[in-house]
Design a protein around this motif. Structure first.
Motif, PDB file in Angstrom:
ATOM      1  N   UNK A  28       0.811  -1.219   0.000  1.00 59.74           N
ATOM      2  CA  UNK A  28       0.000   0.000   0.000  1.00 59.74           C
ATOM      3  C   UNK A  28       0.842   1.266   0.000  1.00 59.74           C
ATOM      4  N   UNK A  29       2.039   1.169   0.607  1.00 60.26           N
ATOM      5  CA  UNK A  29       2.921   2.329   0.671  1.00 60.26           C
ATOM      6  C   UNK A  29       3.421   2.744  -0.711  1.00 60.26           C
ATOM      7  N   UNK A  30       3.286   1.844  -1.670  1.00 59.79           N
ATOM      8  CA  UNK A  30       3.776   2.132  -3.016  1.00 59.79           C
ATOM      9  C   UNK A  30       2.685   1.878  -4.053  1.00 59.79           C
ATOM     10  N   UNK A  31       1.448   2.238  -3.697  1.00 56.07           N
ATOM     11  CA  UNK A  31       0.306   2.090  -4.611  1.00 56.07           C
ATOM     12  C   UNK A  31      -0.440   3.414  -4.666  1.00 56.07           C
ATOM     13  N   UNK A  32      -0.455   4.031  -5.842  1.00 58.44           N
ATOM     14  CA  UNK A  32      -1.165   5.304  -5.988  1.00 58.44           C
ATOM     15  C   UNK A  32      -2.679   5.078  -5.898  1.00 58.44           C
ATOM     16  N   UNK A  33      -3.131   3.856  -6.189  1.00 56.05           N
ATOM     17  CA  UNK A  33      -4.553   3.520  -6.097  1.00 56.05           C
ATOM     18  C   UNK A  33      -4.978   3.468  -4.622  1.00 56.05           C
ATOM     19  N   UNK A  34      -4.137   2.832  -3.824  1.00 56.64           N
ATOM     20  CA  UNK A  34      -4.404   2.776  -2.388  1.00 56.64           C
ATOM     21  C   UNK A  34      -4.365   4.188  -1.801  1.00 56.64           C
ATOM     22  N   UNK A  35      -3.441   4.996  -2.283  1.00 54.10           N
ATOM     23  CA  UNK A  35      -3.317   6.376  -1.802  1.00 54.10           C
ATOM     24  C   UNK A  35      -4.635   7.132  -1.983  1.00 54.10           C
TER      25      UNK A  35
END
Lengths: 452, 452
Positions: free
Chosen positions: A324-331
């Motif tokens: 999640x720390x490297x997902x723009x979708x999760x962001x």
């Protein structure tokens, strides 16, 4: 200011550190130093329960010395060199600590991790600790700037490879090393300079500031007793700069030393994740707040992002907090669904939260070369057909939009969940008033869980 | 043998180390490994009384863990990680340990310093220690060869920066790490790779193999507990080779792994001083012996040496033992006056000995480009007008003129002066029979001064 002669650079740096006094440093710089230490302390607390901490303590405790030092955020004691390593791991393991954008170094972790360990077992005034920290920060930043970008681009994780100098001079300052000893301490730091970016994505990344703190501390202890080192560690033909950086400008280290400070180069992350997805989170939180968005009714989210964002953070089908720390979708999803992005938004639980997942699945991200790395364009379409959009120019936490003191406190509280609220208040107050503390041990006592 | 695929090189190395058995290694290679360890043990004893040792122990003992490990050549105990550091310092501080001319690494100090520390407090058979050492040596030599000369020429002291890999895999082998853990151990070693040649001429040079031993040992302990690291530490785009060596050939690491061994690349110094003055010492000792030269009657000594010798060792007017190590004049003088060149010939006392000084003052050294670095021409003119000369092609200790087992024993005895003669005999015998030792602790007990 004029160019300085760098043939004796290591000695110049040593001279500066040995002679420097707190009064020499402007008040606004000192306030920034206090902000950095408050931010550091929160990160050390926030990372103190990470598995990398438990592993390190378990693996190395059988070889640790008398338990005289405290580890921030943890009950129990250990020896100060291991405590320095542990503080360095905890404060960096969530990648949530400060960053100087001019060189990509996280400057406080290696320096403060050694200092708070030292000051947990030795009588140190808050003023002395603040001065030692400021000198460590300044040395790290100058060496980092002098060798950026070549050193970092070559593959060094400069938080470790440059951080070690800061830890050495900071502990050396508290040990009251003389100039010759300080030169040796810098030499012993240089010859321990290490840390490869190949470790990114593993626990070993957080080992870097930890080992830098421990190595710099060790360097100062050895130098104090007369362990000799080469005396041109920075500038010599086989010294740090020549060996570890294909290009560099040593004058950046010496010019204005003691007259110009670099504290305003520092930034504090509002969110514990990749910096390139900060604009998306920030924009989505703002949209949610401005339009009282109910995430259950989001139909589609369209992002226009800098191409680098897709390169680095393009994972959508995820199940782990670390992803999640490297997902723009999760962001985008946590910004809209939760309106915040603290440590709790990057756990496995949050990534698998049905509402977060539902929003994540309706996000598309378009790479657009006209969007700067610190910007984003977000458009949210609701099920009722309404649409909200925001073009964000600079994300919160950027040099142009620094976190306020109150926001730093909020970030701190979000990470200090292992401490009672009253203790957190007292600790925050003590950090703001650091240079009035007669003995930093009292402050450190506030940073560990009580005997209950 | 064919080229191997190096995209998974770190895992290949880990696989090899995990699977290797002592039976796989040819008997002649194992004999060379035993010679290296005997030589190492002597050097560790010889350096154990050096001031750098006392300083390190004093400075770090307050932070040392339970005293369960022994330090070679010293009474008392400390924790095994500090003992590894101390063994590394003692065994290298006189620059008397082994060297592989193909990469200029002193390969045994970082590996064996960790191993003998570990084996001083854990039950380890001699066969297991010999195997772990052999694997560490092989890994160091292969990584060193793969990155030589670029890595060394850039200014890295590869005894430290490459040595750390050997310590990690050797301790990892004794800890019986599995393949995944061994990959992490190699990663944690890579990310501690350090040591600058700018430190040459100071105590910090000896710190390099010490810190490599300690860091490699730490890497293995952390990996055992599950501390993760990047899994392409050697070959990755930001891994050891790419970051620390401008040119390299990774196939040198993988080709013939487990089938070809590199033990015969190792050499042992007969004299504890700069390698370039070895031919002069050797020739003068030979002349003294052949012609029963009485140094009191020497009128003049004329040397023809490789130009490099004058560049590096041109000091004649000296008063310190350390200066003698880099003086071709002193080299000739001790060869003629004492007929030997052990540690005692490079003390302040020896340098100021009237007879040695008298001979030194009548030496002239002529740089002659026709003389190879490993050769010398010496002409000694006596007061009675007689003249003796010798053209030496290869100095003792060179790969073409290796020290015999008996000469290694003599070198050992010269350094083991803190131990009773009978104990020295027993220790030498135990080293030769290392792989028959049921428990290496018995051997280590012989390597420390008794309670007497």
């Amino acid at each position: 200011m004029g160019d300085t002669d760098t043939r004796d650079l290591t000695r110049q740096v040593a001279d500066y550190v040995v002679a420097a006094r707190l009064d020499d440093i402007p008040a606004d710089a000192l306030h920034e130093a206090r902000r950095a230490l408050l931010n550091y302390m929160g990160c050390a607390l926030g990372g103190s329960g990470h598995r990398a901490m438990a592993i390190t303590w378990e693996a190395l405790a059988p070889y640790a010395g008398p338990p005289t030092a405290r580890v921030l955020g943890r009950a129990g004691q250990t020896d100060p060199l291991l405590a320095a390593l542990l503080n360095g791991i905890s404060s960096h393991v969530h990648d949530y600590d400060d960053t100087t954008p001019s060189n990509y170094i996280h400057p406080t972790s290696p320096v403060a991790s050694a200092l708070f360990s030292y000051a947990s077992m030795n009588p140190v005034t808050g003023a002395d600790l603040l001065l030692a920290y400021a000198l460590g920060y300044e040395v790290v930043t100058r060496i980092g700037d002098a060798t950026y970008p070549a050193h970092y681009q070559a593959g060094w994780h400069s938080t470790g490879s440059v951080g070690v100098f800061g830890a050495a001079v900071a502990i050396g300052k508290l040990l009251r090393l003389d100039e010759r000893q300080m030169v040796w301490a810098i030499g012993l730091a240089a010859t321990q300079s290490a840390g490869l970016r190949e470790m990114f994505g593993s626990m070993a990344k957080s080992f870097h500031p930890g080992r830098a703190a421990q190595g710099g501390y060790t360097a100062a202890l050895l130098a104090q007793r007369g362990f000799t080192a080469g005396e041109h560690a920075l500038e010599g033909p086989r010294g740090f700069a020549a060996v570890e950086s294909a290009a560099y400008d040593l004058r950046v280290i010496s010019d204005g030393l003691g007259r110009q400070y670099h504290f305003h180069q520092n930034t504090y992350k509002p969110f514990p994740c990749g910096i390139v997805i900060h604009p998306t989170i920030d924009a989505c939180i703002q949209l949610r707040r401005s339009h009282q968005i109910d995430a259950r009714h989001v139909a589609a989210v369209r992002l226009r992002v800098a191409p680098l964002v897709r390169d680095l953070c393009d994972q959508r089908d995820i199940s782990k907090g670390l992803q999640g720390k490297f997902s723009v979708y999760h962001a985008a999803a946590i910004g809209l669904a939760r309106g915040k992005a603290g440590l709790a938004e990057f756990t496995d639980e949050a990534v698998n939260d049905p509402l977060v997942r539902q929003v994540r699945e309706c996000v598309v991200a378009e790479a657009d070369a006209s969007i700067a790395e610190d910007s984003v364009h977000v458009e949210v379409r609701m099920r009722d057909g309404k649409s909200h959009s925001l073009a964000l120019e600079h994300a919160l936490g950027n040099l142009r939009r620094p976190l306020s003191d109150a926001q730093l406190e909020e970030k701190f509280r979000d990470q200090a969940t292992m401490l009672p609220a009253a203790q957190v208040d007292a600790l925050i107050a003590a950090c703001w008033q650091l240079d009035r503390q007669a003995d930093v041990r009292r402050l450190v006592d506030l940073a560990v869980p009580g005997p209950a």
